[in-house]
Write a protein that holds these residues in place. Structure first.
Motif, PDB file in Angstrom:
ATOM      1  N   ASN A 362      14.125  46.900 -45.714  1.00 15.27           N
ATOM      2  CA  ASN A 362      14.013  48.022 -44.777  1.00 15.27           C
ATOM      3  C   ASN A 362      13.595  47.592 -43.375  1.00 15.27           C
ATOM      4  O   ASN A 362      13.382  48.433 -42.507  1.00 15.27           O
ATOM      5  CB  ASN A 362      13.011  49.041 -45.316  1.00 15.27           C
ATOM      6  CG  ASN A 362      13.518  49.738 -46.558  1.00 15.27           C
ATOM      7  OD1 ASN A 362      14.673  50.164 -46.614  1.00 15.27           O
ATOM      8  ND2 ASN A 362      12.678  49.840 -47.577  1.00 15.27           N
ATOM      9  N   MET A 363      13.467  46.299 -43.166  1.00 19.59           N
ATOM     10  CA  MET A 363      12.938  45.779 -41.899  1.00 19.59           C
ATOM     11  C   MET A 363      14.063  45.619 -40.876  1.00 19.59           C
ATOM     12  O   MET A 363      14.855  44.676 -40.928  1.00 19.59           O
ATOM     13  CB  MET A 363      12.261  44.433 -42.158  1.00 19.59           C
ATOM     14  CG  MET A 363      11.545  43.841 -40.973  1.00 19.59           C
ATOM     15  SD  MET A 363       9.825  44.328 -40.939  1.00 19.59           S
ATOM     16  CE  MET A 363       9.287  43.482 -39.439  1.00 19.59           C
ATOM     17  N   LYS A 364      14.156  46.554 -39.961  1.00 23.72           N
ATOM     18  CA  LYS A 364      15.102  46.473 -38.836  1.00 23.72           C
ATOM     19  C   LYS A 364      14.371  47.015 -37.604  1.00 23.72           C
ATOM     20  O   LYS A 364      14.674  48.096 -37.105  1.00 23.72           O
ATOM     21  CB  LYS A 364      16.369  47.282 -39.124  1.00 23.72           C
ATOM     22  CG  LYS A 364      17.222  46.745 -40.259  1.00 23.72           C
ATOM     23  CD  LYS A 364      18.520  47.534 -40.428  1.00 23.72           C
ATOM     24  CE  LYS A 364      18.237  48.940 -40.903  1.00 23.72           C
ATOM     25  NZ  LYS A 364      19.488  49.708 -41.161  1.00 23.72           N
ATOM     26  N   GLN A 365      13.419  46.246 -37.127  1.00 25.64           N
ATOM     27  CA  GLN A 365      12.471  46.728 -36.127  1.00 25.64           C
ATOM     28  C   GLN A 365      12.749  46.127 -34.747  1.00 25.64           C
ATOM     29  O   GLN A 365      13.279  45.019 -34.624  1.00 25.64           O
ATOM     30  CB  GLN A 365      11.045  46.378 -36.545  1.00 25.64           C
ATOM     31  CG  GLN A 365      10.692  46.748 -37.980  1.00 25.64           C
ATOM     32  CD  GLN A 365      10.879  48.210 -38.292  1.00 25.64           C
ATOM     33  OE1 GLN A 365      11.761  48.568 -39.064  1.00 25.64           O
ATOM     34  NE2 GLN A 365      10.072  49.053 -37.682  1.00 25.64           N
ATOM     35  N   GLU A 366      12.335  46.831 -33.735  1.00 21.94           N
ATOM     36  CA  GLU A 366      12.330  46.265 -32.394  1.00 21.94           C
ATOM     37  C   GLU A 366      11.100  45.390 -32.240  1.00 21.94           C
ATOM     38  O   GLU A 366      10.057  45.665 -32.832  1.00 21.94           O
ATOM     39  CB  GLU A 366      12.315  47.374 -31.343  1.00 21.94           C
ATOM     40  CG  GLU A 366      12.438  46.880 -29.917  1.00 21.94           C
ATOM     41  CD  GLU A 366      12.491  48.013 -28.913  1.00 21.94           C
ATOM     42  OE1 GLU A 366      11.401  48.444 -28.455  1.00 21.94           O
ATOM     43  OE2 GLU A 366      13.602  48.475 -28.587  1.00 21.94           O
ATOM     44  N   GLY A 367      11.219  44.320 -31.460  1.00 22.47           N
ATOM     45  CA  GLY A 367      10.062  43.456 -31.278  1.00 22.47           C
ATOM     46  C   GLY A 367      10.219  42.528 -30.103  1.00 22.47           C
ATOM     47  O   GLY A 367      11.278  42.459 -29.469  1.00 22.47           O
ATOM     48  N   GLN A 368       9.144  41.816 -29.822  1.00 28.42           N
ATOM     49  CA  GLN A 368       9.122  40.807 -28.764  1.00 28.42           C
ATOM     50  C   GLN A 368       8.687  39.471 -29.351  1.00 28.42           C
ATOM     51  O   GLN A 368       7.941  39.425 -30.338  1.00 28.42           O
ATOM     52  CB  GLN A 368       8.165  41.207 -27.641  1.00 28.42           C
ATOM     53  CG  GLN A 368       8.616  42.415 -26.840  1.00 28.42           C
ATOM     54  CD  GLN A 368       7.644  42.745 -25.719  1.00 28.42           C
ATOM     55  OE1 GLN A 368       6.841  43.676 -25.817  1.00 28.42           O
ATOM     56  NE2 GLN A 368       7.699  41.981 -24.649  1.00 28.42           N
ATOM     57  N   VAL A 369       9.172  38.407 -28.726  1.00 26.22           N
ATOM     58  CA  VAL A 369       8.862  37.058 -29.184  1.00 26.22           C
ATOM     59  C   VAL A 369       8.485  36.201 -27.984  1.00 26.22           C
ATOM     60  O   VAL A 369       9.172  36.216 -26.960  1.00 26.22           O
ATOM     61  CB  VAL A 369      10.060  36.420 -29.913  1.00 26.22           C
ATOM     62  CG1 VAL A 369       9.713  35.001 -30.365  1.00 26.22           C
ATOM     63  CG2 VAL A 369      10.496  37.262 -31.110  1.00 26.22           C
ATOM     64  N   TRP A 370       7.382  35.467 -28.119  1.00 27.02           N
ATOM     65  CA  TRP A 370       6.980  34.497 -27.114  1.00 27.02           C
ATOM     66  C   TRP A 370       7.052  33.103 -27.729  1.00 27.02           C
ATOM     67  O   TRP A 370       6.677  32.904 -28.885  1.00 27.02           O
ATOM     68  CB  TRP A 370       5.548  34.761 -26.642  1.00 27.02           C
ATOM     69  CG  TRP A 370       5.387  35.991 -25.809  1.00 27.02           C
ATOM     70  CD1 TRP A 370       5.356  36.084 -24.451  1.00 27.02           C
ATOM     71  CD2 TRP A 370       5.183  37.328 -26.293  1.00 27.02           C
ATOM     72  NE1 TRP A 370       5.158  37.374 -24.052  1.00 27.02           N
ATOM     73  CE2 TRP A 370       5.051  38.174 -25.161  1.00 27.02           C
ATOM     74  CE3 TRP A 370       5.111  37.896 -27.573  1.00 27.02           C
ATOM     75  CZ2 TRP A 370       4.848  39.540 -25.276  1.00 27.02           C
ATOM     76  CZ3 TRP A 370       4.914  39.268 -27.698  1.00 27.02           C
ATOM     77  CH2 TRP A 370       4.788  40.069 -26.560  1.00 27.02           C
ATOM     78  N   LEU A 371       7.529  32.149 -26.968  1.00 31.09           N
ATOM     79  CA  LEU A 371       7.597  30.757 -27.389  1.00 31.09           C
ATOM     80  C   LEU A 371       6.352  30.039 -26.888  1.00 31.09           C
ATOM     81  O   LEU A 371       6.044  30.064 -25.696  1.00 31.09           O
ATOM     82  CB  LEU A 371       8.852  30.102 -26.817  1.00 31.09           C
ATOM     83  CG  LEU A 371       9.043  28.602 -27.049  1.00 31.09           C
ATOM     84  CD1 LEU A 371       9.248  28.319 -28.526  1.00 31.09           C
ATOM     85  CD2 LEU A 371      10.226  28.077 -26.226  1.00 31.09           C
ATOM     86  N   LEU A 372       5.612  29.398 -27.808  1.00 33.07           N
ATOM     87  CA  LEU A 372       4.445  28.588 -27.440  1.00 33.07           C
ATOM     88  C   LEU A 372       4.905  27.139 -27.428  1.00 33.07           C
ATOM     89  O   LEU A 372       5.096  26.518 -28.478  1.00 33.07           O
ATOM     90  CB  LEU A 372       3.301  28.809 -28.438  1.00 33.07           C
ATOM     91  CG  LEU A 372       2.932  30.278 -28.718  1.00 33.07           C
ATOM     92  CD1 LEU A 372       1.713  30.350 -29.616  1.00 33.07           C
ATOM     93  CD2 LEU A 372       2.701  31.049 -27.419  1.00 33.07           C
TER      94      LEU A 372
END
Length: 381
Positions: A362-372
């Motif tokens: 059921n996981m179809k979410q909006e999100g943000q990703v940062w690269l460390l």
């Protein structure tokens, strides 16, 4: 001398229209050949959403668990060496991260800072060692006649590109698609037998799983290779056929449709020409191994598009569960997958079994990703 290489160059030129059929990456089904144009926007540690101490420690531990695999990596060698001495306290981990790594926000040309976050898991399906009236769906190992050509062994500019096919005479031709394999079989060992063709489809989508035998034993299997055809989601076919709305697509709804329409299941499965071959893996209580060949950590390992994010990277993820509750944590880029394409894109591993499957499906979410990313290191190209 260029002459010995010319037959391969001719083959590649002739095969260009078929590259989408033949080229595949190491860790799963093939990806499109066009590299996403990602923007790595410099940011500060203060720009990151707050994370709990428990999530901070768990995410850091998941990333550090792969450092043995990254010991000779030019980018991660020094940070991994330093990480080995860091105490498992929030203060020590935060100090290490801020001293060693720089923050970059991932951006896409189309959607800016926001992208799609999905989930995956390790399923457990009923099956057996031998074929029976109940268990008659084969889980194939790698075929004897599958040929894999690493193109970068001849042309370094094609790094990571492979051709998969079958030699007929003196010609390399595309390998059978999924519908042909289901109809005719293939010259390959059978590692196990399942009772439901939909179980095999979902097993191939997830890339690994366990097979529950009647005597209580579980067989663990994982991705071994692939037929070279592009992955096409069966859920997309259901939408195109008017059977489901786009927002309704989930593993549960797909399975419900298959149960209600058994006569159309072969047609559904034929819409995805990709076919994954498996191998038996040692049984253990660890998570399945991803493309980096380290055990995945439930909730803290992700599959990524490695054309954007190199395997082994540490990321900061901000998204939600399907019920809307927040998921903010560092996660380790330890896997890849055929459906994981894009600049701001991640597939979060949720664990093993039905509960993890319900969440992942059921996981179809909006999100943000940062690269460390290590300080002073050149950004991914």
């Amino acid at each position: 001398m260029s002459e010995p290489r010319s037959p391969w160059r001719k083959l590649l030129l002739c095969a260009v229209p078929a590259l989408v059929l033949l080229a595949a990456c190491d860790g799963g089904a093939p990806k499109p050949e066009v590299k996403p144009v990602a923007t790595y926007a410099p940011a500060s540690w203060k720009d990151l959403p707050a994370v709990s101490d428990a999530d901070l420690l768990a995410g850091f531990a998941a990333w550090r668990s792969a450092c043995q695999r990254l010991a000779n990596d030019a980018i991660w060698k020094a940070p991994c060496a330093a990480a080995s001495t860091v105490d498992s306290t929030p203060q020590a981990v935060r100090g290490f991260l801020e001293a060693q790594l720089q923050v970059y926000g991932l951006r896409s040309a189309e959607k800016g800072a926001h992208g799609l976050i999905t989930g995956y898991y390790e399923p457990v399906y009923r099956g057996s060692h031998t074929r029976s009236e109940r268990d008659n769906v084969p889980v194939y190992g790698v075929p004897d006649d599958l040929v894999v050509v690493a193109l970068d062994s001849l042309y370094p500019e094609l790094k990571g590109k492979r051709l998969r096919g079958r030699v007929e005479g003196r010609t390399l031709k595309p390998y059978d698609d999924a519908a042909t394999i289901a109809r005719q079989g293939v010259n390959a060992p059978v590692v196990a037998w399942l009772s439901d063709p939909m179980d095999l489809q979902f097993l191939q989508i997830q890339g690994s799983g366990r097979i529950q035998l009647d005597d209580g034993e579980q067989l663990r299997i994982g991705y071994a290779d692939q037929n070279g055809h592009p992955y096409k989601p069966v859920g997309r076919w259901l939408v195109e056929q008017g059977q489901l709305k786009k927002e309704e697509v989930s593993m549960g709804r797909i399975r419900d449709w298959a149960i209600a329409n058994p006569q159309r299941v072969p047609e559904l499965l034929a819409s995805n020409p990709s076919y994954v071959f498996f191998s038996l893996r040692p049984s253990s209580n660890e998570g399945p191994r991803g493309s980096l060949n380290v055990p995945l950590t439930p909730g803290y390992s992700v599959a990524i598009d490695r054309k954007v994010i190199p395997l082994g990277s540490l990321l900061w993820l901000s998204t939600t569960r399907p019920d809307g509750s927040p998921v903010v944590r560092p996660v380790a880029a330890q896997d890849t997958g055929g459906a994981i394409n894009g600049e701001v894109r991640a597939d979060l591993f949720w664990g093993t079994g039905d509960a993890a499957g319900e969440l992942a499906g059921n996981m179809k979410q909006e999100g943000q990703v940062w690269l460390l990313w290590p300080k002073g290191a050149a950004l991914p190209q």
